[in-house]
Design a protein around this motif. Structure first.
Motif, short mmCIF file in Angstrom:
data_model
loop_
_atom_site.label_atom_id
_atom_site.label_comp_id
_atom_site.label_asym_id
_atom_site.label_seq_id
_atom_site.Cartn_x
_atom_site.Cartn_y
_atom_site.Cartn_z
N GLU A 116 35.81 41.07 60.97
CA GLU A 116 34.87 40.03 60.54
C GLU A 116 35.03 38.77 61.39
OE1 GLU A 116 37.12 41.49 58.57
OE2 GLU A 116 35.97 42.74 57.17
N ALA A 125 32.23 37.47 64.01
CA ALA A 125 31.63 36.16 63.73
C ALA A 125 31.64 35.27 64.97
CB ALA A 125 32.39 35.48 62.59
N ARG A 145 28.94 36.54 67.36
CA ARG A 145 27.63 36.14 66.85
C ARG A 145 27.39 34.65 67.05
NH1 ARG A 145 23.82 38.18 63.58
NH2 ARG A 145 25.01 40.10 63.14
N GLU A 146 28.42 33.86 66.84
CA GLU A 146 28.30 32.42 67.01
C GLU A 146 27.95 32.07 68.46
OE1 GLU A 146 31.55 28.89 66.82
OE2 GLU A 146 31.40 30.13 65.02
#
Length: 294
Positions: free
Chosen positions: A273, A277, A280-281
């Motif tokens: 996760e 993340a 994706r950021e």
């Protein structure tokens, strides 16, 4: 509105003519993320990232030379850069940007390619995950000994051993967990990593161990001029935190150093996760934002 997730495979052709196995997951018109796995791993290593990102990103994964479905035919940092250039050229349109993420040897791939034309053309930002640029043997903590020539010599022999890993057994999983994962890693995640690592051909494992033992990509780090995030586990024995902190200091545009408490070397599997993340950021900031502005 959600879009259908598509998956396809293709073959990129490297500079020496060697074929490189490539997989593309997600919509063809989505922002692109390219993931490079580490030593003894394969595209399967990124399963969690593919699953989460491919709903709204084009996720590109490939097998490094001598790993997975890419045949062995030479080893060296130049080969890593050649193969990445070939993949970028095969999956991205001219001038198209992508977020590039590399774990361990995959991160070293990005360092090795930082001065290449294809990297400059296609890299919008990078994530360097559980990796280092030099002194890998001297600073490894796999052996519980005081740092020095003896520890370095034994570490070199252990990591470069030609002994077969054999089948995955309870003992081999315990050894792998100790060397590469944090103490709190769950059984399923340990078993997954063991299955991937044990599938790596012995000759390739040994050949790349020798390359990594002599690694010096410090100059490549200084050439990595795109926005960068460094991620590392605090319990990493293979590339301990000293490497991540050195990278963060040396990178021209380091945005952040993320230290994952209790995690070992296999952070994309141990802390999927958190790693997903950050990818994706970076994509939201350096890919999606540009598309919206256009």
């Amino acid at each position: 509105m959600s879009r259908t997730v598509m998956s396809r495979t293709l073959t990129a052709v490297s500079a020496d003519g060697s074929p490189v196995h490539v997989e593309v997951h997600g919509p063809d018109d989505a922002p692109a993320v390219v993931l490079a796995h580490g030593w003894t791993c394969s595209t399967e290593f990124w399963a969690a990232q593919i699953r989460e990102l491919a709903t709204d990103h084009r996720v590109v994964v490939y097998d490094q030379r001598g790993h997975g479905r890419t045949a062995a035919s030479g080893a060296g940092t130049g080969v890593l850069a050649d193969d990445l250039e070939a993949v970028l050229g095969a999956v991205l349109a001219p001038g198209e940007k992508a977020v590039l993420a590399g774990h361990s040897m995959g991160g070293m791939t990005l360092m090795a390619a930082s001065g290449r034309a294809a990297f400059a053309e296609h890299a919008a930002a990078v994530l360097l995950c559980s990796t280092g640029s030099s002194r890998l043997i001297d600073e490894s903590l796999v052996l519980p000994m005081r740092a020095g020539r003896l520890r370095s010599r034994i570490t070199r022999a252990v990591l470069g051993s030609r002994a077969p890993l054999g089948p995955v057994t309870p003992l081999s999983k315990r050894i792998l967990k100790y060397a590469t994962m944090g103490p709190g890693s769950g059984r399923k995640r340990v078993a997954k990593c063991a299955r991937i690592v044990h599938a790596c051909p012995r000759a390739s494992r040994v050949a790349w161990a020798h390359v990594l033992a002599e690694l010096d990509l410090d100059a490549g780090v200084r050439e990595l001029r795109v926005p960068a995030v460094v991620v590392a586990g605090t319990a990493d024995r293979l590339t301990p935190l000293v490497h991540a902190r050195r990278l963060a200091d040396a990178l021209p545009r380091c945005l952040e150093l993320v230290e994952l408490a209790g995690m070992g070397h296999m952070t994309p599997v141990e802390a999927p996760e958190a790693v997903t993340a950050k990818i994706r950021e970076l994509a939201d900031t350096y890919l999606n934002a540009k598309e919206e502005a256009a």
